[in-house]
Design an enzyme around this catalytic site. Structure first.
Site, mmCIF file in Angstrom:
data_model
loop_
_atom_site.group_PDB
_atom_site.id
_atom_site.type_symbol
_atom_site.label_atom_id
_atom_site.label_comp_id
_atom_site.label_asym_id
_atom_site.label_seq_id
_atom_site.Cartn_x
_atom_site.Cartn_y
_atom_site.Cartn_z
ATOM 1 N N HIS A 161 -9.728 -3.869 9.591
ATOM 2 C CA HIS A 161 -9.612 -3.629 8.146
ATOM 3 C C HIS A 161 -10.095 -4.831 7.326
ATOM 4 O O HIS A 161 -10.423 -4.682 6.152
ATOM 5 C CB HIS A 161 -8.149 -3.360 7.769
ATOM 6 C CG HIS A 161 -7.773 -1.904 7.736
ATOM 7 N ND1 HIS A 161 -8.562 -0.931 7.165
ATOM 8 C CD2 HIS A 161 -6.645 -1.264 8.164
ATOM 9 C CE1 HIS A 161 -7.938 0.242 7.260
ATOM 10 N NE2 HIS A 161 -6.792 0.073 7.868
ATOM 11 N N GLU A 213 0.864 -1.171 0.000
ATOM 12 C CA GLU A 213 0.000 0.000 0.000
ATOM 13 C C GLU A 213 0.906 1.227 0.000
ATOM 14 O O GLU A 213 1.864 1.252 0.769
ATOM 15 C CB GLU A 213 -0.899 0.036 1.228
ATOM 16 C CG GLU A 213 -1.875 1.212 1.146
ATOM 17 C CD GLU A 213 -2.839 1.289 2.324
ATOM 18 O OE1 GLU A 213 -2.716 0.501 3.274
ATOM 19 O OE2 GLU A 213 -3.714 2.157 2.261
ATOM 20 N N GLU A 262 -9.781 4.195 6.118
ATOM 21 C CA GLU A 262 -9.000 4.583 7.300
ATOM 22 C C GLU A 262 -9.842 5.291 8.358
ATOM 23 O O GLU A 262 -9.748 5.001 9.542
ATOM 24 C CB GLU A 262 -7.785 5.420 6.907
ATOM 25 C CG GLU A 262 -6.757 4.666 6.048
ATOM 26 C CD GLU A 262 -6.269 3.363 6.676
ATOM 27 O OE1 GLU A 262 -6.457 3.166 7.886
ATOM 28 O OE2 GLU A 262 -5.700 2.530 5.941
ATOM 29 N N GLY A 277 2.927 2.068 11.157
ATOM 30 C CA GLY A 277 2.581 1.185 12.264
ATOM 31 C C GLY A 277 2.414 -0.262 11.847
ATOM 32 O O GLY A 277 3.041 -1.164 12.399
ATOM 33 N N ALA A 278 1.549 -0.487 10.860
ATOM 34 C CA ALA A 278 1.257 -1.857 10.453
ATOM 35 C C ALA A 278 0.460 -1.836 9.167
ATOM 36 O O ALA A 278 -0.013 -0.787 8.746
ATOM 37 C CB ALA A 278 0.448 -2.570 11.536
ATOM 38 N N MET A 279 0.317 -3.018 8.577
ATOM 39 C CA MET A 279 -0.357 -3.105 7.294
ATOM 40 C C MET A 279 -1.298 -4.300 7.258
ATOM 41 O O MET A 279 -0.908 -5.408 7.617
ATOM 42 C CB MET A 279 0.700 -3.191 6.183
ATOM 43 C CG MET A 279 0.128 -3.293 4.798
ATOM 44 S SD MET A 279 -0.832 -1.809 4.364
ATOM 45 C CE MET A 279 -2.078 -2.563 3.325
ATOM 46 N N ASN A 320 -2.557 -6.400 5.087
ATOM 47 C CA ASN A 320 -2.568 -7.409 4.016
ATOM 48 C C ASN A 320 -3.501 -8.563 4.374
ATOM 49 O O ASN A 320 -3.479 -9.060 5.491
ATOM 50 C CB ASN A 320 -1.167 -7.967 3.812
ATOM 51 C CG ASN A 320 -0.118 -6.892 3.798
ATOM 52 O OD1 ASN A 320 -0.175 -5.987 2.989
ATOM 53 N ND2 ASN A 320 0.812 -6.958 4.746
ATOM 54 N N HIS A 347 -7.018 -2.374 14.902
ATOM 55 C CA HIS A 347 -7.151 -1.590 13.672
ATOM 56 C C HIS A 347 -6.940 -2.480 12.443
ATOM 57 O O HIS A 347 -7.781 -2.514 11.541
ATOM 58 C CB HIS A 347 -6.135 -0.446 13.688
ATOM 59 C CG HIS A 347 -6.176 0.432 12.488
ATOM 60 N ND1 HIS A 347 -6.903 1.602 12.435
ATOM 61 C CD2 HIS A 347 -5.585 0.307 11.273
ATOM 62 C CE1 HIS A 347 -6.755 2.143 11.241
ATOM 63 N NE2 HIS A 347 -5.957 1.383 10.511
ATOM 64 N N GLU A 348 -5.836 -3.196 12.423
ATOM 65 C CA GLU A 348 -5.543 -4.016 11.242
ATOM 66 C C GLU A 348 -6.546 -5.148 11.112
ATOM 67 O O GLU A 348 -6.966 -5.495 10.015
ATOM 68 C CB GLU A 348 -4.111 -4.571 11.303
ATOM 69 C CG GLU A 348 -3.011 -3.520 11.486
ATOM 70 C CD GLU A 348 -3.096 -2.332 10.553
ATOM 71 O OE1 GLU A 348 -3.589 -2.485 9.420
ATOM 72 O OE2 GLU A 348 -2.684 -1.225 10.976
HETATM 73 N N1 TRP Z 1 -3.037 0.896 5.718
HETATM 74 C C1 TRP Z 1 -2.124 0.931 6.807
HETATM 75 C C2 TRP Z 1 -2.948 1.132 8.062
HETATM 76 O O1 TRP Z 1 -3.738 1.986 8.170
HETATM 77 C C3 TRP Z 1 -1.151 2.037 6.772
HETATM 78 C C4 TRP Z 1 -0.185 2.147 5.647
HETATM 79 C C5 TRP Z 1 -0.314 2.799 4.495
HETATM 80 C C6 TRP Z 1 1.140 1.719 5.681
HETATM 81 N N2 TRP Z 1 0.849 2.820 3.808
HETATM 82 C C7 TRP Z 1 1.754 2.176 4.511
HETATM 83 C C8 TRP Z 1 1.848 0.997 6.600
HETATM 84 C C9 TRP Z 1 3.095 1.948 4.282
HETATM 85 C C10 TRP Z 1 3.180 0.766 6.355
HETATM 86 C C11 TRP Z 1 3.801 1.246 5.215
HETATM 87 O O2 TRP Z 1 -2.858 0.402 8.976
HETATM 88 ZN ZN ZN Z 2 -5.561 1.611 8.532
#
Ligand code: TRP
Ligand code: ZN
Length: 867
Positions: A307, A128, A326, A267-269, A271, A303-304
């Site tokens: 999602h 992302e 978000e 913070g985190a993603m 996937n 949060h993750e």
């Molecule tokens: N979608 C992720 C979240 O809200 C955040 C995110 C967007 C992100 N771009 C990123 C995390 C690049 C790490 C690196 O949790």
């Molecule tokens: Zn998010």
């Protein structure tokens, strides 16, 4: 300068929301084969594509070496496609096209932490928003959804091979190599693709969903960190249950994996089925990380996880809609966190972030609507406005509907749009249809920039025993958004009897009828409402629980605020009263006596009842928050001095209170986390006030607290007092901390931060820290710990901090532009500074312009300079 008359200039790299067009081709399925070698990685891709509209078949790709491309089993010659730095165009593609590509990428030298990259001993992806195009050629946009099958192959020194979905097959690939094939049954956009290759340990657990599905839960981390994964695992199970109970949303796959990485931009993603986390947002252990970090881990896990429905199963049509996923997901994680600690404190913490970071962003040159209508680099729009203001908009709508109707609305959203890529309108229309309440006026909040001002006036009439409130709203003109319209502002309020402190029943026809508490929905430029049956002039409390993200301008008397500190039953507004009063003392030279009296009355009881809320009532607005309230002629040192004076006055006036309270508290006896956390926070505050008093015992107490506890919040709190006050033992304590935690990156981040935040830090302090062998420009957490510490003193930021930030921006512009652009924003309020500082910093920023190249940093810098 009259900004309203400035011509608005866009560069050719700008993308506009209004230009959205459907993809020409859809992808039915993708097969990826990723073979990792030490000095390169081969990616073979098979895309089964189907034409949807006329136009070229365009695959986006960046920094990829294309070896071969086939269309329907024919190798294409150079005349049959066009390739440039951004895309691969297949000429004359038929209705149905099977595209095969073979390409080579270099994760081992990818420092941008985007696409596939190597971080220490592991390879991970971050796609992302637009990272997938650095892995393979693909229509890398969120409205192209497909089913992914992934084969990952690597040397056996990397025993763990992960990708999204279910594991289909594993096997040998020659003597020293092996592979795994994963299949993700749910259609998803490419930004949710992930794979991980590495040497990792795992913590396992399981969860049975409301539908009876048994889900294998796995958290992957370095071996030594596995004991620090239990809090995250509990939070994950809690989140899964919470989403079933509050939104009726169960999990949809048989496994859920989380991988912790120490080199990560944010913070985190989320996937699909394979979240990748910054270690700072997974690892939680009171011996190594602070209470605040533990709260953050739980919030980010939630949060993750959330999602999965708001973002993954229902995703964004295009990146302008980012706040769709978000804003909603942040609102959901905030609601979850309200169950973890006192709800009032959670609200205070969330609003503090909003006011300290989003309000200034929205008042300055980087201001944009939660749904922007143009951008150059989407990574620059992962902002406070998109996330936090986005969450506030959802909160307003949810509160207005009330629990039951909000649930009907969200049910309708999931019923209508599951499996789709949608827009903010789709969300608001579904909420409206499901609840039967038209919320479309709230769409204005998404498309307009700036924090509205809510101007209120109250008038009491003894003869009729009535009280009138007049409201006006003001929106600040923005050159790019000239025609701003009034927005709907829900105003929650209460009226108090001035003598008894009891709440008056609210008699007014203007209030929203389905709300148990008083809420007025103000959606005009101006309005008057009236309350009757008030025997005495009431004390009003407006915008309870921060019912709308606005700047309230109401002429409370200092006495009214003191009254609210003592009598308001809404914990948030009780806190807000302290902050409003303090802001006047600090910025408008009101005297502190009334505040100190009110505090002395309210505190002792509150410390017993809710120590955490009590600790918040002792918040004194930070220098950077105060700075955000000053729009010109800002003098950092003056603000610093005033704040110091107030803190010293508090230290003196409350005399023995600090020490007595310190001794009266015993966090170790509290079994409940929130209570214990509150007591620890209070003890740390008490210690720092005792230091201000010059108390003879303070260093002894701090030393005991430091050496006799295993709890990191207590240790860091004590170490700060020792180090910041240059106690004789400070050096020794720092060394002992280092020796104990040198292999614990997150703890060491605290060590760096604490020294960078020394009140007497100098250019040399920062230099010594950045030359320390453990300082690492490849690890964003470490960079942020020093910069964050430095930044806690704006006097330092605007002195030697400027060069530190510029050096980072220049370095990161090439190595990690996403991070570079974010860090540069530390200087975004340069234009508020008093001369000559303002011109000095402006010149430095102008000089930077010639030295940076990335879209990320250039766009941010250009916007910053437009102030
Ligand atoms: N979608 C992720 C979240 O809200 C955040 C995110 C967007 C992100 N771009 C990123 C995390 C690049 C790490 C690196 O949790
Ligand atoms: Zn998010």
């Amino acid at each position: 300068m009259n900004i309203a008359q400035d011509p608005v200039i866009y560069t050719d790299e700008t993308v506009f929301l209004k230009d959205y067009q459907k993809p020409t081709f859809l992808v039915n399925s993708v097969y990826l084969d990723i073979q990792v070698y030490d000095d390169h990685t081969i990616v073979d891709a098979v895309l089964d594509m189907k034409r949807q509209t006329s136009g070229n078949l365009v695959l986006l790709g960046r920094d990829i070496e294309l070896k071969e491309v086939q269309l329907n089993d024919q190798v294409l010659s150079a005349e049959q496609y066009q390739l440039d730095a951004e895309q691969l165009v297949i000429l004359n593609a038929p209705e149905h096209a099977i595209i095969k590509t073979k390409s080579i990428i270099h994760p081992e030298s990818n420092t941008m932490l985007e696409g596939l990259y190597q971080a220490g001993d592991i390879y991970v992806t971050q796609n992302e928003a637009e990272g997938f195009r650095k892995i393979t050629f693909y229509p890398d946009r969120p409205d192209v959804l497909s089913v992914f099958t992934t084969r990952v192959e690597a040397n056996k020194k990397f025993p763990v091979l992960l990708a999204n979905g279910n594991l289909l097959e594993t096997g040998q690939a020659g003597d020293d190599r092996h592979y795994a094939i994963w299949e993700d049954p749910t259609k998803k956009p490419s930004y949710l693709f992930a794979c991980v290759i590495g040497d990792l340990a795992v913590l396992k657990d399981s969860y049975v969903t409301s539908e009876g599905r048994e889900v294998a839960l796995e958290i992957y981390a370095e071996d030594k960190d596995i004991p620090k994964c239990h809090i995250a695992m509990e939070a994950l199970k809690h989140s899964m249950r919470w989403d079933e109970e509050h939104y009726g949303l169960p999990y949809d796959l048989d496994n859920y994996m989380i991988v912790a990485v120490s080199q990560f931009n944010m913070g985190a993603m989320e996937n699909k089925g394979l979240n990748i986390f910054n270690t700072s947002c997974v690892l939680a252990d009171e011996a190594y990380t602070t209470d605040d970090a533990i709260m953050r881990v739980q919030a980010v896990i939630a949060h993750e996880y959330f999602h999965n429905w708001t973002g993954n199963r229902i995703t964004c049509r295009d990146w302008f809609q980012l706040c769709l996923k978000e804003g909603l997901t942040v609102f959901r994680d905030q609601s979850f966190s309200e169950d973890l600690q006192s709800a009032a404190v959670q609200r205070i913490d969330d609003v503090s972030v909003l006011k300290a970071h989003q309000f200034p962003e929205d008042a300055g040159p980087l201001s944009h609507p939660p749904r922007p209508d143009h951008f150059v680099e989407i990574n620059n729009f992962y902002t406070m406005t998109v996330y936090e203001k986005g969450a506030e908009i959802n909160r307003m709508m949810a509160n207005l509907l009330g629990k039951e109707k909000y649930r009907q609305g969200t049910d309708e959203y999931f019923r209508r749009h599951d499996g789709q890529a949608v827009t903010v309108e789709d969300w608001v229309y579904a909420l409206s249809a499901g609840s039967g309440i038209d919320l479309s006026a709230f769409l204005l909040w998404y498309s307009q920039p700036g924090t509205p001002s809510l101007v209120a006036e109250g008038q009491y009439d003894q003869a009729t025993e009535s009280y009138r409130l007049t409201f006006k709203q003001r929106l600040k003109a923005h050159p790019k958004y000239p025609n701003l319209k009034p927005v709907p502002i829900p105003i929650a309020l209460a009226l108090f009897h001035p003598n008894t402190g009891e709440q008056y029943p609210l008699n007014s026809t203007a209030l929203v009828s389905n709300q148990p508490d008083g809420v007025y929905l103000f959606d005009q430029e101006e309005a008057v409402i009236e309350f009757t049956g008030l025997t005495e002039q009431p004390v009003v409390s407006l915008l309870r629980n921060f019912s709308a993200p606005v700047n309230l301008e109401f002429d409370y008397s200092d006495e009214d605020l003191a009254f609210l500190i003592q009598h308001e039953t809404n914990g948030f507004n009780q806190w807000q009263a302290t902050q409003t009063l303090l802001e006047r003392i600090l910025l408008k030279d009101h005297v502190a006596d009334i505040y100190i009296q009110a505090l002395t009355h309210a505190l002792p009881q509150l410390i017993q009842k809710d120590p955490l809320l009590a600790s918040r009532l002792l918040d004194v607005p930070s220098e950077s928050y105060l700075a955000s309230r000053i729009d010109h002629n800002y003098q950092p040192f003056t603000v610093f001095e005033k704040r110091e004076a107030l803190l010293n006055a508090l230290a003196q006036h409350l005399g023995g209170f600090w020490k007595e309270t310190y001794h009266a508290l015993n966090p170790a006896l509290q079994t409940e986390f929130s209570q214990a956390k509150g007591e620890r926070a209070l003890q740390n505050i008490m210690l720092s006030f005792m230091a201000r008093q010059g108390d003879a015992d303070v260093f002894t107490l701090a030393e005991q607290q430091f050496y006799q506890n295993k709890n990191m919040t207590q240790r860091v709190g004590a170490l700060k007092v020792l180090v910041w006050n240059d106690a004789p033992i400070a050096k020794q304590a720092l060394q002992d901390f280092y020796d104990q935690f040198k292999d614990e990156a997150l703890s060491l981040d605290l060590w760096f931060m604490l020294q960078a935040a020394h009140p007497q830090a100098t250019r040399e302090t920062i230099q010594a820290l950045t030359e320390h062998p453990d300082y690492d420009l490849g690890t964003p957490n470490r960079i942020r710990s020093v910069l964050g510490g430095l930044n806690s003193h704006p006097v330092h930021t605007w002195d030697f901090g400027v060069q530190h930030v510029i050096d980072l921006a220049i370095y990161l512009d090439q190595k990690n532009p996403i991070l570079g652009a974010r860090l540069l924003q530390v200087l975004s309020r340069w234009y508020t500074l008093a001369e000559p500082k303002r011109s000095e910093v402006k010149d430095v920023l102008l000089a930077l312009q010639g030295q940076v190249k990335s879209k990320n940093v250039v766009e941010t810098l250009t916007s910053m300079l437009s102030a």
